[in-house]
Write a protein that holds these residues in place. Structure first.
Motif, PDB file in Angstrom:
ATOM      1  N   MET A 180       0.837  -1.209   0.000  1.00 27.24           N
ATOM      2  CA  MET A 180       0.000   0.000   0.000  1.00 27.24           C
ATOM      3  C   MET A 180       0.866   1.250   0.000  1.00 27.24           C
ATOM      4  O   MET A 180       1.989   1.248   0.494  1.00 27.24           O
ATOM      5  N   VAL A 195       0.460  -1.431  -5.913  1.00 23.59           N
ATOM      6  CA  VAL A 195      -0.656  -0.520  -5.660  1.00 23.59           C
ATOM      7  C   VAL A 195      -1.875  -0.980  -6.442  1.00 23.59           C
ATOM      8  O   VAL A 195      -1.749  -1.629  -7.479  1.00 23.59           O
ATOM      9  N   GLU A 246      -5.303   3.349  -6.036  1.00 21.55           N
ATOM     10  CA  GLU A 246      -4.146   4.031  -5.444  1.00 21.55           C
ATOM     11  C   GLU A 246      -3.294   4.688  -6.531  1.00 21.55           C
ATOM     12  O   GLU A 246      -2.782   5.798  -6.354  1.00 21.55           O
ATOM     13  N   LYS A 302      -4.390   8.023  -7.512  1.00 21.02           N
ATOM     14  CA  LYS A 302      -4.116   9.087  -6.545  1.00 21.02           C
ATOM     15  C   LYS A 302      -2.781   9.778  -6.803  1.00 21.02           C
ATOM     16  O   LYS A 302      -2.598  10.944  -6.452  1.00 21.02           O
TER      17      LYS A 302
END
Length: 243
Positions: A1, A63, A67, A70
């Motif tokens: 993450m 990811v 994600e 982002k």
């Protein structure tokens, strides 16, 4: 993450002052990242939803697509984003054909010109200090990885031109490039998108070149600087091969 610090760093690298401070830049997309991975550029970290990229570095972060969106500047993120170290500048080889840019502002134009240098075998690209940063994300994207094969320097153009006895400049009014016996070495100067070559640089140019308009009305105001670069570099290289 992804961590908050990773997101913060990646977002900060969208600004030149942080790219300069960290000596890093961001590359996105399979094609662009692949080109940098297969070059001398130092990889810092790589982020992807494709586990095959885990083989590229121990600094791999898996990811999700959410994600990735982002941290991406793309409207539709393209599988992979990587951070690379900005390389140290390598001295310009003035014995060959060098392209110099005087205050180019548009990132897309600069990226395309870097790609053209790669295509036409121009090893050295010299940019004035007020030219857009070559590691701007839009420049990196439009360069499509050609940064890896072009030596880019930011210099005082006036001082830089002192290295060359043969300096060509692109102007609206000048000798047609098609009527010139073009050399295999020298400096070619392209100017700002709106204002052309500055007066200070113009004074140092030996030969004013122009690309003639062939349309019957001849009302087109000017060519895009990247389009002009393509024509000029093509003509220099074409005449060189005929000698």
């Amino acid at each position: 993450m992804l961590t908050k610090n990773q997101i913060k760093l990646i977002h900060s690298l969208r600004q030149k002052k942080y790219r300069t401070f960290h000596h890093m830049f961001v590359a996105e997309g399979v094609k662009v990242v692949h080109e940098f991975l297969n070059s001398n550029y130092e990889l810092v970290e790589i982020f992807s939803n494709d586990l095959s990229y885990s083989n590229c570095s121990s600094n791999f972060t898996e990811v999700s697509s959410k994600e990735l969106s982002k941290i991406s500047t793309f409207s539709e993120p393209n599988k992979v984003l990587a951070i690379f170290k900005t390389p140290l500048a390598v001295s310009v080889n003035w014995s060959g054909l060098v392209l110099a840019l005087d205050n180019i502002n548009d990132p897309g134009n600069l990226g395309t010109i870097i790609r053209l240098c790669d295509w036409f075998g121009i090893n050295d690209l010299v940019c004035s200090k007020n030219t857009v940063d070559c590691y701007n994300s839009k420049v990196v994207q439009s360069g499509m990885g050609s940064h890896a094969r072009v030596n880019i320097n930011y210099l005082d153009i006036q001082m830089a031109l002192e290295h060359s006895e043969t300096c060509f400049g692109a102007f609206m009014e000048g000798i047609s490039i098609y009527d010139q016996n073009l050399p295999e070495k020298g400096v070619i100067v392209l100017g700002n998108e709106a204002n052309g070559i500055s007066k200070e640089i113009e004074a140092l140019i030996n030969t004013r070149l122009s690309i003639p308009r062939f349309g019957s009305l001849k009302q087109t105001e000017s060519l895009n600087v990247a389009n002009a670069a393509a024509i000029i570099l093509s003509e220099f290289k074409r005449t060189a091969t005929e000698k």
